[in-house]
Scaffold this active site. Sequence first.
Site, PDB file in Angstrom:
ATOM      1  CE1 TYR A  94      -4.115  -2.029   0.323  1.00 21.04           C
ATOM      2  CE2 TYR A  94      -2.079  -3.199   1.858  1.00 21.04           C
ATOM      3  CZ  TYR A  94      -3.344  -3.514   0.937  1.00 21.04           C
ATOM      4  OH  TYR A  94      -4.126  -4.835   0.904  1.00 21.04           O
ATOM      5  CE  LYS A  98       0.607  13.398   5.514  1.00 16.28           C
ATOM      6  NZ  LYS A  98      -1.071  13.667   5.233  1.00 16.28           N
ATOM      7  CB  VAL A 127      10.413   2.575  10.583  1.00 16.97           C
ATOM      8  CG1 VAL A 127      10.532   1.869  12.438  1.00 16.97           C
ATOM      9  CG2 VAL A 127       9.366   3.346  11.458  1.00 16.97           C
ATOM     10  CB  SER A 129      11.849  -1.935   8.272  1.00 19.97           C
ATOM     11  OG  SER A 129      12.329  -0.795   6.974  1.00 19.97           O
TER      12      SER A 129
HETATM   13  N1  LIG Z   1      10.412   1.767   7.436  1.00 16.66           N
HETATM   14  C1  LIG Z   1       9.913   2.700   6.841  1.00 16.66           C
HETATM   15  O1  LIG Z   1      11.076   3.374   7.676  1.00 16.66           O
HETATM   16  C2  LIG Z   1       8.116   2.865   6.550  1.00 16.66           C
HETATM   17  C3  LIG Z   1       8.556   4.617   6.853  1.00 16.66           C
HETATM   18  C4  LIG Z   1       7.210   5.236   5.552  1.00 16.66           C
HETATM   19  C5  LIG Z   1       6.498   4.183   5.425  1.00 16.66           C
HETATM   20  N2  LIG Z   1       6.515   2.977   5.526  1.00 16.66           N
HETATM   21  C6  LIG Z   1       5.962   2.008   4.843  1.00 16.66           C
HETATM   22  O2  LIG Z   1       4.963   0.598   5.322  1.00 16.66           O
HETATM   23  C7  LIG Z   1       5.707  -1.123   4.376  1.00 16.66           C
HETATM   24  C8  LIG Z   1       6.568  -1.516   5.645  1.00 16.66           C
HETATM   25  O3  LIG Z   1       7.730  -1.012   5.185  1.00 16.66           O
HETATM   26  P1  LIG Z   1       8.363  -2.107   6.659  1.00 16.66           P
HETATM   27  O4  LIG Z   1       9.793  -0.829   6.725  1.00 16.66           O
HETATM   28  O5  LIG Z   1       7.955  -2.459   7.528  1.00 16.66           O
HETATM   29  O6  LIG Z   1       9.130  -2.640   5.159  1.00 16.66           O
HETATM   30  P2  LIG Z   1       9.257  -4.791   6.261  1.00 16.66           P
HETATM   31  O7  LIG Z   1      10.445  -4.201   7.289  1.00 16.66           O
HETATM   32  O8  LIG Z   1      10.403  -4.885   4.795  1.00 16.66           O
HETATM   33  O9  LIG Z   1       7.846  -5.762   5.639  1.00 16.66           O
HETATM   34  C9  LIG Z   1       6.931  -5.965   4.905  1.00 16.66           C
HETATM   35  C10 LIG Z   1       6.711  -7.076   5.911  1.00 16.66           C
HETATM   36  O10 LIG Z   1       5.934  -7.149   4.692  1.00 16.66           O
HETATM   37  C11 LIG Z   1       5.027  -8.145   4.210  1.00 16.66           C
HETATM   38  N3  LIG Z   1       5.279  -8.378   2.385  1.00 16.66           N
HETATM   39  C12 LIG Z   1       5.957  -7.845   1.565  1.00 16.66           C
HETATM   40  N4  LIG Z   1       5.172  -7.929   0.437  1.00 16.66           N
HETATM   41  C13 LIG Z   1       4.221 -10.016   0.781  1.00 16.66           C
HETATM   42  C14 LIG Z   1       3.762  -9.891  -0.441  1.00 16.66           C
HETATM   43  N5  LIG Z   1       3.197 -10.158  -1.893  1.00 16.66           N
HETATM   44  N6  LIG Z   1       2.126 -10.838   0.201  1.00 16.66           N
HETATM   45  C15 LIG Z   1       2.813 -11.384   1.654  1.00 16.66           C
HETATM   46  N7  LIG Z   1       3.623  -9.854   2.976  1.00 16.66           N
HETATM   47  C16 LIG Z   1       4.512  -9.976   1.975  1.00 16.66           C
HETATM   48  C17 LIG Z   1       6.631  -8.770   4.540  1.00 16.66           C
HETATM   49  O11 LIG Z   1       7.151 -10.479   4.337  1.00 16.66           O
HETATM   50  P3  LIG Z   1       8.312 -11.056   3.898  1.00 16.66           P
HETATM   51  O12 LIG Z   1       9.454 -10.705   4.744  1.00 16.66           O
HETATM   52  O13 LIG Z   1       7.794 -12.387   5.267  1.00 16.66           O
HETATM   53  O14 LIG Z   1       8.402 -11.524   3.018  1.00 16.66           O
HETATM   54  C18 LIG Z   1       6.793  -7.921   5.450  1.00 16.66           C
HETATM   55  O15 LIG Z   1       6.355  -9.037   6.619  1.00 16.66           O
HETATM   56  C19 LIG Z   1       6.013   0.003   3.693  1.00 16.66           C
HETATM   57  O16 LIG Z   1       4.678   0.236   2.471  1.00 16.66           O
HETATM   58  C20 LIG Z   1       7.080   1.182   3.424  1.00 16.66           C
HETATM   59  O17 LIG Z   1       6.713   1.946   2.560  1.00 16.66           O
HETATM   60  C21 LIG Z   1       8.044   2.109   6.229  1.00 16.66           C
END
Ligand SMILES: NC(=O)c1ccc[n+]([C@@H]2O[C@H](COP(=O)([O-])OP(=O)(O)OC[C@H]3O[C@@H](n4cnc5c(N)ncnc54)[C@H](OP(=O)(O)O)[C@@H]3O)[C@@H](O)[C@H]2O)c1
Length: 193
Positions: A94, A98, A127, A129
């Site tokens: 998703y 913003k 964050v 990650s």
């Molecule tokens: N981190 C930041 O600074 C930040 C800031 C603003 C917004 N965001 C947004 O927040 C979201 C998550 O970010 P994150 O940093 O937490 O990333 P992350 O640590 O890479 O986590 C992504 C998660 O989504 C799962 N996933 C991805 N594609 C999938 C699919 N097709 N089917 C099922 N599960 C799926 C991954 O599962 P597996 O690893 O098991 O494949 C993992 O659990 C993203 O949309 C990112 O743009 C992040």
Amino acid sequence: MALRGKVAIITGASSGIGAGIAVAFAKEGANLSLTGRKQKNLEEVVKDCKKAGCQDVLTNVGDITQDAFRRTLVDTTKKKFGKIDILIPKDGLYTMSKAALDIFTRYLAHELVSHGVRVNSINPGYVPSQLGSEVMTDELQQSLINATPIGRAATPEEVGHIVVFLASDKAAFVTGECFKADGGLSMTTPALA
Ligand SMILES: NC(=O)c1ccc[n+]([C@@H]2O[C@H](COP(=O)([O-])OP(=O)(O)OC[C@H]3O[C@@H](n4cnc5c(N)ncnc54)[C@H](OP(=O)(O)O)[C@@H]3O)[C@@H](O)[C@H]2O)c1
């Protein structure tokens, strides 16, 4: 406990922000249905949730882009817990600007309000990650921290605390809100927030 007895599906719970939300929900007494693609990572998150007090966690491993998997997720959650109160789609699918997130949140909130469903979103700052380290250099990650007035990155669980509040009955009058939790980044660097 703000979420005692509530049933929450959290997608993307096997790492990063989704994992932090799962642990925050576990501490607040929610029953959890977690998904991700990497079983081993998901198992580690389940261990953390159990340590936080949630003994019964349902997991489904699969690709959330597949209709059949989403159906399985809903069916198995209802079968195990009898209902679904909260959906947290946090799987990286998703990803949007913003402005688009604001509009999507308000549109969905408006569509669903008559069904008694509230829709809110979170716009987090940086964050650390798995995703961040894959798509950004170390220098870029450090420059985000430098630009954040609070002077550090957020932890996934800090984002989780805000999601707990928005999902709880304490936020019963909040819908269509896109909540900023960015350590002040948008004050100093609007283009990054
Ligand atoms: N981190 C930041 O600074 C930040 C800031 C603003 C917004 N965001 C947004 O927040 C979201 C998550 O970010 P994150 O940093 O937490 O990333 P992350 O640590 O890479 O986590 C992504 C998660 O989504 C799962 N996933 C991805 N594609 C999938 C699919 N097709 N089917 C099922 N599960 C799926 C991954 O599962 P597996 O690893 O098991 O494949 C993992 O659990 C993203 O949309 C990112 O743009 C992040």
